[in-house]
Design a protein around this motif. Structure first.
Motif, PDB file in Angstrom:
ATOM      1  N   ARG A 160     -15.373  14.125   1.528  1.00 46.84           N
ATOM      2  CA  ARG A 160     -16.374  13.081   1.258  1.00 46.84           C
ATOM      3  C   ARG A 160     -17.767  13.648   0.989  1.00 46.84           C
ATOM      4  N   GLU A 217      -5.449  11.393  11.481  1.00 50.40           N
ATOM      5  CA  GLU A 217      -6.362  11.164  10.361  1.00 50.40           C
ATOM      6  C   GLU A 217      -7.645  10.579  10.951  1.00 50.40           C
ATOM      7  N   TYR A 269       2.329   2.423   3.350  1.00 47.94           N
ATOM      8  CA  TYR A 269       1.449   2.387   4.524  1.00 47.94           C
ATOM      9  C   TYR A 269       1.396   0.959   5.103  1.00 47.94           C
ATOM     10  N   HIS A 329      -3.162  12.287  -0.716  1.00 47.29           N
ATOM     11  CA  HIS A 329      -2.851  11.140  -1.577  1.00 47.29           C
ATOM     12  C   HIS A 329      -4.000  10.122  -1.638  1.00 47.29           C
ATOM     13  N   ASP A 330      -5.072  10.347  -0.890  1.00 52.26           N
ATOM     14  CA  ASP A 330      -6.217   9.426  -0.894  1.00 52.26           C
ATOM     15  C   ASP A 330      -7.437  10.003  -1.608  1.00 52.26           C
ATOM     16  N   HIS A 383      -1.538  -0.634  12.032  1.00 52.02           N
ATOM     17  CA  HIS A 383      -1.126  -1.914  11.454  1.00 52.02           C
ATOM     18  C   HIS A 383       0.335  -1.818  11.059  1.00 52.02           C
ATOM     19  N   GLU A 391      -6.542  -0.599  -3.283  1.00 52.48           N
ATOM     20  CA  GLU A 391      -7.965  -0.434  -2.968  1.00 52.48           C
ATOM     21  C   GLU A 391      -8.847  -0.761  -4.184  1.00 52.48           C
ATOM     22  N   PHE A 412     -13.043  14.229   7.640  1.00 57.06           N
ATOM     23  CA  PHE A 412     -13.283  13.670   6.308  1.00 57.06           C
ATOM     24  C   PHE A 412     -14.461  14.309   5.583  1.00 57.06           C
ATOM     25  N   ARG A 457       1.890  12.944  11.526  1.00 56.19           N
ATOM     26  CA  ARG A 457       0.543  12.768  11.013  1.00 56.19           C
ATOM     27  C   ARG A 457       0.243  11.305  11.339  1.00 56.19           C
ATOM     28  N   ASP A 474       0.854  -1.195   0.000  1.00 53.82           N
ATOM     29  CA  ASP A 474       0.000   0.000   0.000  1.00 53.82           C
ATOM     30  C   ASP A 474       0.890   1.245   0.000  1.00 53.82           C
ATOM     31  N   PHE A 478     -10.572   9.281  10.289  1.00 52.39           N
ATOM     32  CA  PHE A 478     -11.527   8.472   9.520  1.00 52.39           C
ATOM     33  C   PHE A 478     -12.513   7.851  10.516  1.00 52.39           C
ATOM     34  N   ARG A 482      -7.948   7.221  -5.754  1.00 49.48           N
ATOM     35  CA  ARG A 482      -6.785   7.786  -5.068  1.00 49.48           C
ATOM     36  C   ARG A 482      -5.622   7.997  -6.040  1.00 49.48           C
ATOM     37  N   ASP A 486      -1.765   7.980  10.994  1.00 49.88           N
ATOM     38  CA  ASP A 486      -2.619   7.242  10.067  1.00 49.88           C
ATOM     39  C   ASP A 486      -3.757   6.522  10.803  1.00 49.88           C
TER      40      ASP A 486
HETATM   41  O1  TEU Z   1      -6.149   6.129   4.853  1.00 49.16           O
HETATM   42  C1  TEU Z   1      -7.293   5.553   5.353  1.00 49.16           C
HETATM   43  C2  TEU Z   1      -8.501   6.131   4.742  1.00 49.16           C
HETATM   44  O2  TEU Z   1      -9.198   6.747   5.459  1.00 49.16           O
HETATM   45  C3  TEU Z   1      -8.862   5.994   3.320  1.00 49.16           C
HETATM   46  O3  TEU Z   1      -8.072   6.625   2.434  1.00 49.16           O
HETATM   47  C4  TEU Z   1      -9.053   4.592   2.907  1.00 49.16           C
HETATM   48  O4  TEU Z   1      -7.907   4.108   2.305  1.00 49.16           O
HETATM   49  C5  TEU Z   1     -10.142   4.429   1.897  1.00 49.16           C
HETATM   50  O5  TEU Z   1     -10.522   5.614   1.358  1.00 49.16           O
HETATM   51  C6  TEU Z   1     -11.314   3.726   2.494  1.00 49.16           C
HETATM   52  O6  TEU Z   1     -12.190   3.398   1.463  1.00 49.16           O
HETATM   53  C7  TEU Z   1      -4.915   5.905   5.416  1.00 49.16           C
HETATM   54  C8  TEU Z   1      -3.856   6.310   4.411  1.00 49.16           C
HETATM   55  O7  TEU Z   1      -3.932   7.684   4.186  1.00 49.16           O
HETATM   56  C9  TEU Z   1      -4.015   5.490   3.181  1.00 49.16           C
HETATM   57  O8  TEU Z   1      -3.169   5.893   2.150  1.00 49.16           O
HETATM   58  C10 TEU Z   1      -3.766   4.057   3.560  1.00 49.16           C
HETATM   59  O9  TEU Z   1      -4.032   3.231   2.467  1.00 49.16           O
HETATM   60  C11 TEU Z   1      -4.623   3.607   4.736  1.00 49.16           C
HETATM   61  O10 TEU Z   1      -4.701   4.557   5.785  1.00 49.16           O
HETATM   62  C12 TEU Z   1      -4.031   2.370   5.348  1.00 49.16           C
HETATM   63  O11 TEU Z   1      -2.836   2.693   5.981  1.00 49.16           O
END
Ligand code: TEU
Ligand code: CA
Length: 555
Positions: free
Chosen positions: A284, A254, A64, A324-325, A104, A384, A280, A198, A61, A256, A412, A200
């Motif tokens: 989103r 982050e 990541y 980057h996502d 992870h 993904e 987010f 930052r 990934d 999420f 992404r 994750d």
């Molecule tokens: O991102 C997690 C995240 O919230 C989303 O980008 C996720 O990958 C996806 O949109 C859910 O459908 C972080 C990192 O920024 C991302 O690049 C990694 O792939 C992910 O965690 C795992 O480490």
């Protein structure tokens, strides 16, 4: 604000190293490539870099998935290169924050290699292992990258938990040894001189007690359950006590799966957890997973107002339109047609850099880089995408055409194509074969031509950052949306003591005659994005806004 911590006034630029600048022709960006561009970044006016993962990784990934938290990814260089980057930044008065990916690790991390060997291995408890249920996974948790969040491991016949790819097993934070290891890793990099992290998917580190099945309605958005483990705040407060409070750091989580209501639990300074989170909700606004939905300007404005309120008196926010996502900011919220790309990219920059928050610019957005014209599945690299293809297309739930049409806008990989430095082959990113194709618009969209052109997007960013540095109200001032229901214009004030500024942004391709609300009168123009055609007289109470005009006025 002399008493403000540095991270509130910082301007952060995110570097995705793989796609930034390749100096040895292997098609992959590297640390020396970043060092070579420090003057470019300094001239732009950013003072902090967030570096996406630079650690040793098998790249399931793109980094990541970390194999060794104390080693530099060999594709990016070595520790000497890292030290040189840091020294080059220090010399220029810049700070570095790095990506802490500790929900992870990689399955190739030494801990996991040991952990999977046997049930009584000393590292067994570094991860979450469970017996299957009736010959299947222990519960119904889905992985964000497709299929179940559990994978059966042949060595012991038990399953391990992975919220992301199978090659990204989730660490078991219940185990105090795991937490101590993470604290040590953080100290290792802080002692080298990095200025923070930052973090994750940090809300996911605490797992639900007993790992019960998700109720059916939570299956499509498991993040809201994954982010709500019972011990999350205990872990963050412990991390703050053990590590962060002993250094002068910037932390941004982050978030999420975190709602507006929960945000202050992470960022209220009196709780001693994190400085900021990435909400987010804005990125989103127009999507549901990989699906693209329509959005309206009043919805975007309401989201900004909500985010601002969650900051309150004791918290602080981030301002960002991409990373980057996510797809490219100008393709996402602006108008990336050749006619309006530059004006709308500048308008978005004006919006993003006049929020009461620390801005996070994503590499290439200062050039108005756009989404990539993807065609078929073979154009994508992202793990993904492969998982979603299996879950939705191969299963017959969605047609390939439908999935690909949405993906073109939401993938992404849109943000991961290489930086466009010049009109040289491959945009000057590499002399070799780039790991991911360069956007074919690089002859028109590149850094070299914009640095030479005072009217460019790049220079608008530069001027905005200069004005922001000189105008405390634009950083700390109270935010108020003057006209939340207006479907075409975003109009807001930023107020600090007796200083008051008005920002007007026209989100359309049309000219809009705009009467200032509440009897407001303009005193002077501070900065506009080059779209304005009238010169404002002091005392003016209405403005003829040109398409995508964005102007900051003093009131
Ligand atoms: O991102 C997690 C995240 O919230 C989303 O980008 C996720 O990958 C996806 O949109 C859910 O459908 C972080 C990192 O920024 C991302 O690049 C990694 O792939 C992910 O965690 C795992 O480490
Ligand atoms: Ca390289």
């Amino acid at each position: 604000r002399p008493d403000a911590p540095w991270w509130k006034e910082a301007v952060v630029y995110q570097v995705y190293p793989r796609s930034f600048n390749d100096t040895n022709g292997d098609g992959i960006g590297d640390l020396n490539g970043i060092t070579a561009k420090l003057d470019y970044l300094k001239a732009l006016g950013v003072d902090t870099i967030w570096l996406s993962p630079h650690f040793d990784s098998p790249n399931a990934d793109n980094g990541y998935d970390i194999r060794d938290y104390r080693k530099v990814m060999s594709e990016f260089g070595d520790m000497d290169d890292f030290e040189r980057l840091l020294a080059g930044m220090n010399k220029r008065g810049m700070r570095l924050i790095i990506d802490l990916v500790v929900n992870h690790s990689s399955d190739e991390h030494r801990w996991f290699v040991e952990s999977r060997r046997s049930k009584d291995n000393p590292y067994r408890d570094y991860y979450t292992w469970r017996d299957g249920k009736d010959g299947a996974a222990p519960n119904n948790y889905p992985s964000f990258f497709g299929g179940s969040a559990w994978k059966k491991d042949e060595a012991t016949g038990q399953y391990y938990l992975h919220y992301f790819a199978g090659k990204q097993p989730d660490l078991n934070w219940e185990n105090p040894e795991v937490r101590a290891e993470v604290h040590d890793i953080m100290r290792f990099w802080l002692d080298k001189g990095v200025s923070g992290f930052r973090m994750d998917v940090i809300p996911f580190i605490s797992k639900q007690d007993g790992l019960p099945d998700l109720p059916a309605q939570a299956l499509a958005h498991p993040e809201f359950v994954y982010a709500n483990g019972p011990r999350i705040h205990e872990y963050l407060q412990e991390m703050n006590r053990e590590v962060l409070s002993r250094y002068d750091t910037m932390t941004v989580g982050e978030a999420f799966g975190i709602t507006f209501e929960q945000a202050p639990l992470f960022t209220d300074a009196r709780r001693h957890e994190l400085n900021m989170i990435f909400h987010f909700d804005l990125v989103r606004l127009d999507r549901d997973g990989w699906r693209k939905k329509d959005w309206t300007l009043p919805e975007l404005k309401a989201t900004y107002a909500r985010i601002d309120r969650t900051g309150g008196d004791h918290g602080w926010n981030t301002s960002f339109l991409g990373n980057h996502d996510n797809p490219r900011a100008v393709s996402h919220f602006g108008d990336d047609s050749p006619e309006w790309r530059a004006a709308s990219a500048k308008a978005l920059a004006t919006m993003m850099l006049t929020q009461r928050a620390t801005p996070f610019l994503y590499q290439g957005d200062e050039l108005g880089m756009t989404n990539y014209p993807f065609r078929g599945l073979e154009d994508y690299d992202d793990v993904e995408v492969k998982g979603q293809w299996r879950d939705f297309v191969e299963s017959g739930k969605v047609s390939a055409d439908e999935y690909l049409a949405h993906l073109r806008q939401t993938s992404r990989d849109n943000a991961r194509t290489p930086m466009q430095w010049s009109d040289a082959p491959n945009g000057g990113f590499t002399t070799g074969k780039p790991w991911l194709a360069v956007n074919p618009n690089y002859p028109q969209v590149n850094a070299a031509s914009q640095v030479d052109d005072p009217g460019s997007i790049y220079h608008h960013y530069r001027r905005l950052l200069e004005v922001r540095r000189q105008t405390p109200a634009l950083i700390h001032g109270q935010f108020r949306d003057l006209d939340p229901a207006n479907p075409k214009v975003f109009a807001y004030t930023r107020t600090l003591d007796d200083k008051r500024y008005l920002v007007l942004i026209n989100f359309t391709r049309e000219t809009v005659a705009y009467d200032l609300p509440e009897g407001l009168k303009i005193a002077a123009t501070l900065l506009d994005n080059g779209a304005a055609q009238e010169s404002m007289q002091p005392g003016a109470a209405s403005v003829t806004l040109q398409p995508w005009q964005a102007t900051i006025y003093r009131l």
